[in-house]
Write an enzyme that holds these catalytic residues in place. Structure first.
Site, PDB file in Angstrom:
ATOM      1  N   TYR A  89      12.583   1.038   4.742  1.00 40.30           N
ATOM      2  CA  TYR A  89      13.763   1.524   5.463  1.00 40.30           C
ATOM      3  C   TYR A  89      13.769   3.035   5.625  1.00 40.30           C
ATOM      4  CZ  TYR A  89      15.472  -3.199   4.569  1.00 40.30           C
ATOM      5  OH  TYR A  89      15.608  -4.563   4.524  1.00 40.30           O
ATOM      6  N   ASP A 133      10.778  -2.378  -8.584  1.00 41.15           N
ATOM      7  CA  ASP A 133      11.519  -3.066  -7.538  1.00 41.15           C
ATOM      8  C   ASP A 133      12.539  -2.074  -7.023  1.00 41.15           C
ATOM      9  OD1 ASP A 133      12.092  -5.249  -5.845  1.00 41.15           O
ATOM     10  OD2 ASP A 133      13.843  -5.775  -7.056  1.00 41.15           O
ATOM     11  N   SER A 134      12.767  -2.107  -5.743  1.00 40.68           N
ATOM     12  CA  SER A 134      13.673  -1.128  -5.150  1.00 40.68           C
ATOM     13  C   SER A 134      14.403  -1.754  -3.974  1.00 40.68           C
ATOM     14  CB  SER A 134      12.889   0.109  -4.691  1.00 40.68           C
ATOM     15  OG  SER A 134      11.912  -0.251  -3.722  1.00 40.68           O
ATOM     16  N   PRO A 146       0.806  -1.227   0.000  1.00 39.63           N
ATOM     17  CA  PRO A 146       0.000   0.000   0.000  1.00 39.63           C
ATOM     18  C   PRO A 146       0.834   1.269   0.000  1.00 39.63           C
ATOM     19  CG  PRO A 146      -0.105  -1.103   2.143  1.00 39.63           C
ATOM     20  CD  PRO A 146       0.568  -2.050   1.207  1.00 39.63           C
ATOM     21  N   LYS A 174       9.557  14.017  -0.068  1.00 40.68           N
ATOM     22  CA  LYS A 174      10.099  12.703  -0.409  1.00 40.68           C
ATOM     23  C   LYS A 174       9.886  12.397  -1.887  1.00 40.68           C
ATOM     24  CE  LYS A 174       9.746   7.773   0.472  1.00 40.68           C
ATOM     25  NZ  LYS A 174       8.950   6.666   1.040  1.00 40.68           N
ATOM     26  N   HIS A 227      14.403   8.106  -4.794  1.00 43.45           N
ATOM     27  CA  HIS A 227      14.716   7.193  -5.890  1.00 43.45           C
ATOM     28  C   HIS A 227      13.459   6.856  -6.696  1.00 43.45           C
ATOM     29  CE1 HIS A 227      13.307   5.083  -2.408  1.00 43.45           C
ATOM     30  NE2 HIS A 227      13.313   3.899  -2.980  1.00 43.45           N
ATOM     31  N   ARG A 228      12.363   6.562  -5.980  1.00 40.41           N
ATOM     32  CA  ARG A 228      11.114   6.234  -6.673  1.00 40.41           C
ATOM     33  C   ARG A 228      10.561   7.468  -7.380  1.00 40.41           C
ATOM     34  NH1 ARG A 228       9.070   3.735  -2.823  1.00 40.41           N
ATOM     35  NH2 ARG A 228       9.851   1.723  -3.527  1.00 40.41           N
TER      36      ARG A 228
END
Length: 213
Positions: free
Chosen positions: A156, A71-72, A12, A177, A182-183
């Protein structure tokens, strides 16, 4: 009618972030639960790319929709890049986010601040039901905090300290954020692709293939 896109994740937190990051593209977003899809794709790839591609293609094929997946992972310099692609499964399936954060801190016990460099990596994939796809990569550098901080985010985020803003990802407002993560970087590229001529052609071919079925 604007073509719907399937968010191929059962997480989610990821779903919320991706929906926000793609909100300006104008495509309605469908969730796996909306289609009654409960199966979990087994992320057994050795790279972020393999997992994101496999997941996007899997859910695109079974839903007949264009599917978006990512994927991360977090990579700690002092641990030679671990947990990396295994971030979501770090320490085994029995651990939750809190447990994985504790394990990472334990593995870094005694490591001084100057050696706690880390980076978050995200690989985003968008796949048509015919298997054709595009991928986008985002990276964010920071360090692993000595203790968790902040109540937002997931994964994390309480440990990932971002020096330019002086706070962990979990301590940032969501908009901040999304701007630096990164996302956020990976899906900003995808959003730009979707509104481009290449993106429109990519989706038109998917729509045409579905119509011919």
């Amino acid at each position: 009618m604007t073509q719907p896109l399937l968010l191929a994740t059962h997480n989610p937190g990821k779903a919320r972030e991706i929906a926000t990051l793609l909100s300006a593209c104008g495509h309605p977003l469908v969730h796996l639960a909306d289609l009654g899809i409960r199966d979990a794709y087994e992320e057994s790839g050795a790279t972020y790319e393999a997992n994101a591609i496999g997941k996007a293609r899997h859910y695109a094929a079974i839903s007949a929709l264009v599917a978006i997946a990512d994927d991360s992972g977090i990579e700690a310099e002092a641990l030679d890049g671990r947990p990396g692609v295994l971030s979501a499964r770090y320490g085994g399936r029995g651990l939750d986010d809190v447990g994985r954060n504790r394990l990472l801190l334990e593995e870094l016990r005694g490591v001084p601040e100057e050696r706690r460099g880390a980076r978050y990596v995200a690989l985003a994939a968008i796949a048509r039901p015919d298997g054709f796809l595009r991928t986008f990569t985002g990276i964010c550098a920071g360090r692993i905090a000595l203790v968790p901080a902040g109540s937002g985010g997931f994964g994390y985020d309480p440990l990932f300290f971002f020096p330019p803003l002086g706070v962990t990802f979990a301590g940032m407002p969501p908009a901040d954020k999304d701007r630096v993560s990164h996302r956020g970087a990976a899906f900003a590229q995808m959003a730009a692709f979707l509104v481009s001529g290449d993106g429109r052609r990519f989706l038109m071919r998917a729509s045409a293939a579905t119509t011919r079925r």
